[in-house]
Design a protein around this motif. Structure first.
Motif, mmCIF file in Angstrom:
data_model
loop_
_atom_site.group_PDB
_atom_site.id
_atom_site.type_symbol
_atom_site.label_atom_id
_atom_site.label_comp_id
_atom_site.label_asym_id
_atom_site.label_seq_id
_atom_site.Cartn_x
_atom_site.Cartn_y
_atom_site.Cartn_z
ATOM 1 N N ASP A 199 0.819 -1.214 0.000
ATOM 2 C CA ASP A 199 0.000 0.000 0.000
ATOM 3 C C ASP A 199 0.853 1.264 0.000
ATOM 4 O O ASP A 199 2.036 1.241 -0.311
ATOM 5 N N SER A 200 0.222 2.370 0.382
ATOM 6 C CA SER A 200 0.864 3.686 0.287
ATOM 7 C C SER A 200 2.075 3.853 1.191
ATOM 8 O O SER A 200 2.925 4.705 0.935
ATOM 9 N N THR A 201 2.166 3.074 2.254
ATOM 10 C CA THR A 201 3.319 3.223 3.142
ATOM 11 C C THR A 201 4.613 2.805 2.450
ATOM 12 O O THR A 201 5.689 3.252 2.827
ATOM 13 N N ALA B 84 4.712 2.703 -1.228
ATOM 14 C CA ALA B 84 4.619 3.072 -2.648
ATOM 15 C C ALA B 84 5.572 4.187 -3.071
ATOM 16 O O ALA B 84 5.974 5.037 -2.272
ATOM 17 N N LYS C 88 6.146 7.691 -4.742
ATOM 18 C CA LYS C 88 5.305 8.885 -4.683
ATOM 19 C C LYS C 88 5.607 9.852 -5.823
ATOM 20 O O LYS C 88 6.754 9.964 -6.268
ATOM 21 N N GLU D 52 6.210 13.385 1.268
ATOM 22 C CA GLU D 52 5.731 12.022 1.517
ATOM 23 C C GLU D 52 6.607 11.036 0.748
ATOM 24 O O GLU D 52 6.846 11.207 -0.450
ATOM 25 N N GLY E 152 7.508 6.712 0.344
ATOM 26 C CA GLY E 152 7.275 5.314 0.691
ATOM 27 C C GLY E 152 8.591 4.630 1.012
ATOM 28 O O GLY E 152 9.622 4.934 0.403
ATOM 29 N N LEU F 271 1.082 0.467 -4.174
ATOM 30 C CA LEU F 271 0.280 1.614 -4.619
ATOM 31 C C LEU F 271 -0.608 2.136 -3.495
ATOM 32 O O LEU F 271 -1.089 1.357 -2.654
ATOM 33 N N ASN F 272 -0.827 3.430 -3.523
ATOM 34 C CA ASN F 272 -1.699 4.053 -2.529
ATOM 35 C C ASN F 272 -3.079 3.395 -2.506
ATOM 36 O O ASN F 272 -3.665 3.101 -3.553
ATOM 37 N N ASN G 182 -5.196 -0.990 4.481
ATOM 38 C CA ASN G 182 -6.464 -0.767 3.781
ATOM 39 C C ASN G 182 -7.405 -1.961 3.877
ATOM 40 O O ASN G 182 -8.625 -1.793 3.780
ATOM 41 N N HIS H 24 1.658 8.163 6.889
ATOM 42 C CA HIS H 24 2.634 8.168 5.795
ATOM 43 C C HIS H 24 3.962 8.776 6.234
ATOM 44 O O HIS H 24 4.007 9.641 7.117
#
Length: 246
Positions: free
Chosen positions: A34-36, A38, A40, A47, A49, A69-70, A103, A217
């Motif tokens: 996930d976004s953590t 990914a 950016k 921000e 990842g 991915l976010n 998520n 994040h």
């Protein structure tokens, strides 16, 4: 053919062969999550990842391919056909770092959230499909959010990290317990000291005119430290990947 020409030709062949050998030996380290983790876009800076920082720890024998991915979960990552091209290109000896949970726990969003039972099924499928290509899955629990209450860090992930640990145990999958590692990091730094690891920017920033306080994040500093914890986990597990660390 004179001696000089012969030497130049031999040197050229050696260069070509050495380059070919490097390509052949190169291991791909995929990241799904996930976004953590990914990559950016520039408009999201600072921000960052943790997956963006991982390549810097490895030499040229390992290529980090960050597909995280976010907003994605074990469910949506597959539903959007993000997993299929990775699976098709996996080769023997490649690695897949699998880190989900942030998520999946959003069960109020049916396109993303999943029950604990379905989360388990999804992780098992990623593991088995990776192994079907003779590649190596590595499970990661989700990183901690900066969620202090009265100076005490609290867990926000519910039962999802526990499911990841159980799948790793039952299927004998290498596990990097990133929740435990990041909880220790944040606790050691404390409520105020841990701010630097996350996306906290003052108003007037070009990308965040009104400022931003985001405790999920990571900042560039946080991403680097979290990537370092993953590297520490790779060493602790004694994965072959560790041989390619700088």
């Amino acid at each position: 053919m004179n001696t000089k020409t012969h030497s130049l030709l031999a040197a050229a062949i050696l260069i070509i062969l050495s380059g070919f050998t490097l390509i052949q030996k190169q291991t791909t380290l995929y990241i799904i999550g996930d976004s953590t983790a990914a990559n950016k876009q520039e408009k999201a800076y600072p921000e960052t990842g943790w997956g963006m920082e991982l390549q810097s720890f490895f030499n040229d024998e390992v290529k980090v391919d960050n597909r995280a991915l976010n907003g994605r979960s074990t469910k949506s990552f597959r539903a959007e056909k993000r997993w299929q091209p990775i699976l098709e290109n996996l080769k023997a000896g490649d690695y897949v770092l699998i880190e989900f949970g942030h998520n999946d726990e959003k069960i109020d969003k049916p396109n993303v959230g999943v029950s604990l039972a379905d989360f388990k099924i999804n992780l098992v499928n990623y593991v088995n499909e990776t192994r079907s290509k003779k590649a190596i899955p590595v499970l990661l629990t989700p990183i901690s959010r900066r969620s202090f209450k009265n100076g005490i860090l609290t867990d926000t992930h519910g039962g999802y990290p526990g499911v990841t640990r159980k799948v790793a145990d039952s299927l004998k999958v290498p596990l990097i317990d990133m929740l435990a590692k990041t909880e220790k990091l944040l606790t050691d730094l404390g409520d105020e000291g841990s701010v630097k690891l996350f996306l906290h920017v003052d108003s007037g920033h070009v990308n965040y005119p009104k400022g931003k306080k985001d405790d999920t994040h990571l900042s560039p500093t946080g991403a680097k430290q979290v990537a370092g914890l993953i590297v520490k986990g790779i060493k602790q597990l004694k994965l072959n990947l560790a041989k390619s660390l700088k």
